[in-house]
Design a protein around this motif. Structure first.
Motif, mmCIF file in Angstrom:
data_model
loop_
_atom_site.group_PDB
_atom_site.id
_atom_site.type_symbol
_atom_site.label_atom_id
_atom_site.label_comp_id
_atom_site.label_asym_id
_atom_site.label_seq_id
_atom_site.Cartn_x
_atom_site.Cartn_y
_atom_site.Cartn_z
ATOM 1 N N LYS A 157 -40.839 -3.183 -36.057
ATOM 2 C CA LYS A 157 -41.718 -3.956 -35.145
ATOM 3 C C LYS A 157 -41.464 -5.465 -35.155
ATOM 4 O O LYS A 157 -41.330 -6.063 -34.086
ATOM 5 C CB LYS A 157 -43.196 -3.725 -35.505
ATOM 6 C CG LYS A 157 -43.736 -2.345 -35.195
ATOM 7 C CD LYS A 157 -45.227 -2.309 -35.563
ATOM 8 C CE LYS A 157 -45.696 -0.932 -35.953
ATOM 9 N NZ LYS A 157 -47.063 -0.923 -36.493
ATOM 10 N N TYR A 163 -42.738 -4.293 -29.930
ATOM 11 C CA TYR A 163 -43.964 -4.367 -30.736
ATOM 12 C C TYR A 163 -44.034 -5.652 -31.549
ATOM 13 O O TYR A 163 -44.871 -5.786 -32.419
ATOM 14 C CB TYR A 163 -44.035 -3.166 -31.682
ATOM 15 C CG TYR A 163 -43.693 -1.861 -31.014
ATOM 16 C CD1 TYR A 163 -44.623 -1.228 -30.187
ATOM 17 C CD2 TYR A 163 -42.439 -1.279 -31.181
ATOM 18 C CE1 TYR A 163 -44.294 -0.033 -29.552
ATOM 19 C CE2 TYR A 163 -42.113 -0.091 -30.559
ATOM 20 C CZ TYR A 163 -43.039 0.526 -29.744
ATOM 21 O OH TYR A 163 -42.721 1.701 -29.121
ATOM 22 N N LEU A 212 -45.563 3.342 -36.512
ATOM 23 C CA LEU A 212 -46.039 3.175 -35.142
ATOM 24 C C LEU A 212 -47.058 4.244 -34.774
ATOM 25 O O LEU A 212 -48.093 3.962 -34.175
ATOM 26 C CB LEU A 212 -44.827 3.243 -34.201
ATOM 27 C CG LEU A 212 -45.074 3.006 -32.724
ATOM 28 C CD1 LEU A 212 -45.599 1.596 -32.487
ATOM 29 C CD2 LEU A 212 -43.786 3.223 -31.936
ATOM 30 N N GLU A 219 -49.674 6.799 -29.657
ATOM 31 C CA GLU A 219 -50.157 5.727 -30.532
ATOM 32 C C GLU A 219 -51.684 5.745 -30.583
ATOM 33 O O GLU A 219 -52.286 5.547 -31.632
ATOM 34 C CB GLU A 219 -49.697 4.366 -30.015
ATOM 35 C CG GLU A 219 -48.250 4.051 -30.318
ATOM 36 C CD GLU A 219 -47.818 2.734 -29.697
ATOM 37 O OE1 GLU A 219 -48.396 1.694 -30.054
ATOM 38 O OE2 GLU A 219 -46.910 2.757 -28.846
#
Ligand SMILES: [Fe+2]
Length: 283
Positions: A157, A163, A212, A219
């Motif tokens: 991320k 992200y 994640l 998600e």
């Protein structure tokens, strides 16, 4: 020279005394350190004087040196990362300032990491650790059953395009970390409950920096359970906190711990050298 092992908390962490890491450890000292590593998960050594070569030699006792992904290594030392925050760097996000295990976004995340303090603030800049065997053991039987065999998706991320932190966020200029790399968005699946290859014990293996979602779930669906696990994993009873001093060295096992770099030392310089040990695919 006799080795003394002093646990620093109930959950994990021990300070090892009577060892000079600048010299090769003898067979019995090396065996004692390896045993302590599996018993205490994080080992601390004080008052060491190590060249980069000596730190690499110590790191190699636990396996081959790993290259740190996404972070520019120190000049001339591809296996060492200089973790530096200058006194003038205020209000920035720092390296490792969330609970995590190192680079679980890799197919084979590093087995362990070594951090050696060259310059430390008089106070502040501690590192916290949490025991993921203890976190697993304390889950209810129902939750353990539910998570058994489940995989989670991990991505890089902080280094990726999807992200990552907003581009407006102030980050350190004294450590060069790659941002917006499409390859960091690559999804890797690891078991949520992993079995430690050396101890055979089960450990919770998710963390808010890299995990994640659960595999085959969205998600949104994953978030409530993951948020619960993140909070559960770092209950104070499962943690210890290391106060750095110049010459201190910490070695931790990424397979069964999380750690958190406390960013509470604005206005003071902190410099560490970090090495990592190659790991294998979590099972
Ligand atoms: Fe880390």
């Amino acid at each position: 020279m006799s080795i003394e092992i002093r646990p620093v908390a109930g959950a994990l962490g021990a300070e090892i005394r009577g060892v000079d890491l600048s010299r090769p450890l003898g067979n019995s000292a090396s065996a004692a350190v390896h045993r302590a590593f599996h018993d205490h998960l994080v080992l601390f050594f004080r008052d060491q004087r190590l060249t980069p070569e000596q730190q690499m030699d110590f790191t190699r006792l636990f396996g081959p040196l790993a290259v740190t992904p996404f972070v520019k290594p120190m000049d001339g030392y591809p296996h060492i990362v200089k973790v530096l925050k200058e006194a003038a760097e205020r209000g920035i996000s720092t390296f490792g300032n969330s609970w995590h295990s190192d680079f679980t976004s890799e197919q084979e995340p590093p087995l362990g990491s070594v951090l050696y303090a060259l310059e430390t603030p008089e106070h502040g800049g501690d590192t916290m650790f949490a025991n993921m065997y203890a976190a697993y053991d304390a889950l209810s039987d129902g939750m353990k059953r539910m998570l058994e065999g489940v995989k989670a998706i991990h991505v890089g991320k902080p280094y990726g395009t999807k992200y990552g932190p907003p581009r407006t966020m102030k980050t350190s200029t004294s450590i060069e970390i790659a941002r917006n790399l499409p390859e960091a968005d690559r999804e890797v699946a690891h078991p949520v409950i992993r079995t430690h290859p050396a101890t055979g014990k089960k450990a919770l293996f998710v963390n808010p920096i890299y995990t994640l979602r659960f595999a085959d779930m969205t998600e949104e669906e994953s978030r409530p359970v993951l948020e619960h696990l993140y909070a559960h994993a770092v209950r104070p009873e499962f943690t210890c906190r290391f106060r750095w001093t110049k010459g201190a060295l910490a070695l931790w096992d990424n397979r069964c711990t999380l750690h958190y770099a406390v960013n509470d030392y604005d206005g003071r310089r902190r410099l560490m050298h970090r090495t990592m040990i190659e790991g294998d695919r979590p099972v």
